[in-house]
Design a protein around this motif. Structure first.
Motif, short mmCIF file in Angstrom:
data_model
loop_
_atom_site.label_atom_id
_atom_site.label_comp_id
_atom_site.label_asym_id
_atom_site.label_seq_id
_atom_site.Cartn_x
_atom_site.Cartn_y
_atom_site.Cartn_z
N SER A 42 88.41 -34.06 14.93
CA SER A 42 89.10 -33.63 13.69
C SER A 42 88.20 -32.86 12.95
CB SER A 42 89.26 -34.96 12.94
OG SER A 42 89.99 -34.80 11.68
N GLY A 43 88.82 -31.66 12.25
CA GLY A 43 88.39 -30.76 11.52
C GLY A 43 87.84 -29.48 12.36
N THR A 44 87.83 -29.26 13.51
CA THR A 44 87.36 -28.32 14.23
C THR A 44 88.30 -26.86 14.01
OG1 THR A 44 88.50 -29.26 16.18
CG2 THR A 44 86.28 -29.61 15.94
N GLY A 45 89.47 -27.08 13.45
CA GLY A 45 90.41 -26.15 13.45
C GLY A 45 91.54 -25.79 14.44
N LEU A 183 81.39 -28.27 15.54
CA LEU A 183 80.89 -27.35 14.88
C LEU A 183 79.27 -27.48 15.32
CD1 LEU A 183 80.14 -25.28 12.58
CD2 LEU A 183 80.02 -27.09 10.79
N LYS A 184 78.79 -28.69 15.76
CA LYS A 184 77.51 -28.82 16.36
C LYS A 184 77.17 -27.96 17.39
CE LYS A 184 78.14 -33.06 18.87
NZ LYS A 184 79.54 -33.31 18.57
N SER A 218 68.87 -23.86 6.91
CA SER A 218 68.06 -24.34 8.02
C SER A 218 68.23 -25.70 7.98
CB SER A 218 66.59 -23.82 7.77
OG SER A 218 66.19 -24.66 8.71
N LEU A 219 68.47 -26.44 6.64
CA LEU A 219 68.74 -27.73 6.64
C LEU A 219 69.94 -27.95 7.17
CD1 LEU A 219 67.94 -30.62 5.73
CD2 LEU A 219 68.64 -29.94 3.31
N MET A 220 71.04 -27.31 6.87
CA MET A 220 72.44 -27.58 7.16
C MET A 220 72.65 -27.21 8.63
SD MET A 220 73.92 -25.51 3.81
CE MET A 220 75.94 -25.31 4.38
N ASN A 228 83.01 -31.73 11.15
CA ASN A 228 83.22 -30.33 11.49
C ASN A 228 83.40 -29.10 10.46
OD1 ASN A 228 82.75 -30.74 14.70
ND2 ASN A 228 84.47 -32.14 14.02
N ILE A 229 84.16 -28.21 10.75
CA ILE A 229 84.18 -27.05 9.78
C ILE A 229 84.97 -27.71 8.71
CG2 ILE A 229 85.46 -25.05 9.74
CD1 ILE A 229 85.09 -24.18 12.41
#
Length: 259
Positions: A42-45, A183-184, A218-220, A228-229
């Motif tokens: 979910s949320g990947t587009g 996203l990862k 960098s943290l993100m 996800n996105i």
């Protein structure tokens, strides 16, 4: 339309090979009528892929209907998809076309297809195999010419094993399976995604944009982004509206993500 043009047309950000592969496969199958199953969290587009398929198909000048199967109550799903006859149930005051009739000649996108009840799955299989269905309360078969694209964030193979999804429907849908990456799995695109979301949001809301620090980005990149996105977009908009006029720092992101 090529992959670059498709990304520009639908605002897809990123150059990751998995993402570009998903778009490329969509473009390759667009000219056919083969059913397509889109998978991904979910949320990947995932919703962009059926639009790419439709707009590059021979059906592009006909209807494109998007249906969120998970948002329709089980008791009304058959009526929504296939229509109903007047008097077929309480509240059916007139004949009504369903989404499949509305999409005749075009494309129907069935999002969250794993949410469909087994009885409705059987009816969907009939549409795929024979192009026919019954309205609720009707005895006369209707025929449609519809391209079916489905999407799910569930493991349908596991659902088949649990007897909650029909095996025959699963095999008919997965003739072509397009996987949209999490996203990862394409964090190299995070900088571009953050800038796109930030610039669009600040321009739309007349907010000064002073950017994100390298430490914040960098943290993100170290975060897992389970949403996800969609989660990234919501987070970017939230920190911008809560920190107007400030450059977004690592500390701000730490507080926002609670990590």
């Amino acid at each position: 339309m090529n992959t670059k043009q498709a990304k520009q047309r639908f605002g897809i950000v990123g150059n990751n090979h998995l993402l570009e592969r998903a778009i490329d496969v969509a473009l390759q199958v667009a000219s056919t009528d083969i059913s397509v199953l889109i998978t991904g969290e979910s949320g990947t587009g995932k919703e962009n892929i059926p639009k790419i398929i439709h707009l590059n198909s021979k059906r592009k000048h006909n209807a494109y209907i998007s249906v969120n199967c998970g948002a329709i109550p089980e008791g009304t799903i058959d009526s929504e998809l296939f229509g109903h006859e007047k008097g077929s149930f309480t509240g059916a005051h007139e004949n009504r076309k369903g989404y499949f009739e509305a999409a005749d000649g075009g494309t129907i996108f069935l999002d969250e297809i794993g949410e469909l009840p087994l009885e409705t799955q059987a009816k969907l299989l009939r549409v795929i195999e024979q192009g026919e269905f019954l309205r609720v309360g009707d005895t006369k078969l209707k025929t449609v010419d519809v391209r079916i694209v489905a999407a799910t964030n569930r493991d349908l193979r596991q659902e088949v094993g649990n007897n909650s999804f029909r095996q025959d429907l699963y095999f008919r849908l997965k003739t072509v399976n397009i996987k949209v990456p999490d996203l990862k799995d394409h964090l190299e695109d995070l900088d571009d995604l953050v800038n796109r979301f930030a610039l669009e949001f600040t321009a739309r809301n007349d907010i000064a944009y002073k950017g994100f620090t390298k430490e914040a980005i960098s943290l993100m990149r170290s975060y897992s982004w389970p949403g996800n996105i969609r989660e990234l977009k919501n987070m970017v908009e939230s920190v911008l509206v809560l920190n107007k006029g400030h450059r977004i720092t690592r500390e701000i992101i730490l507080n926002q993500l609670n990590i």
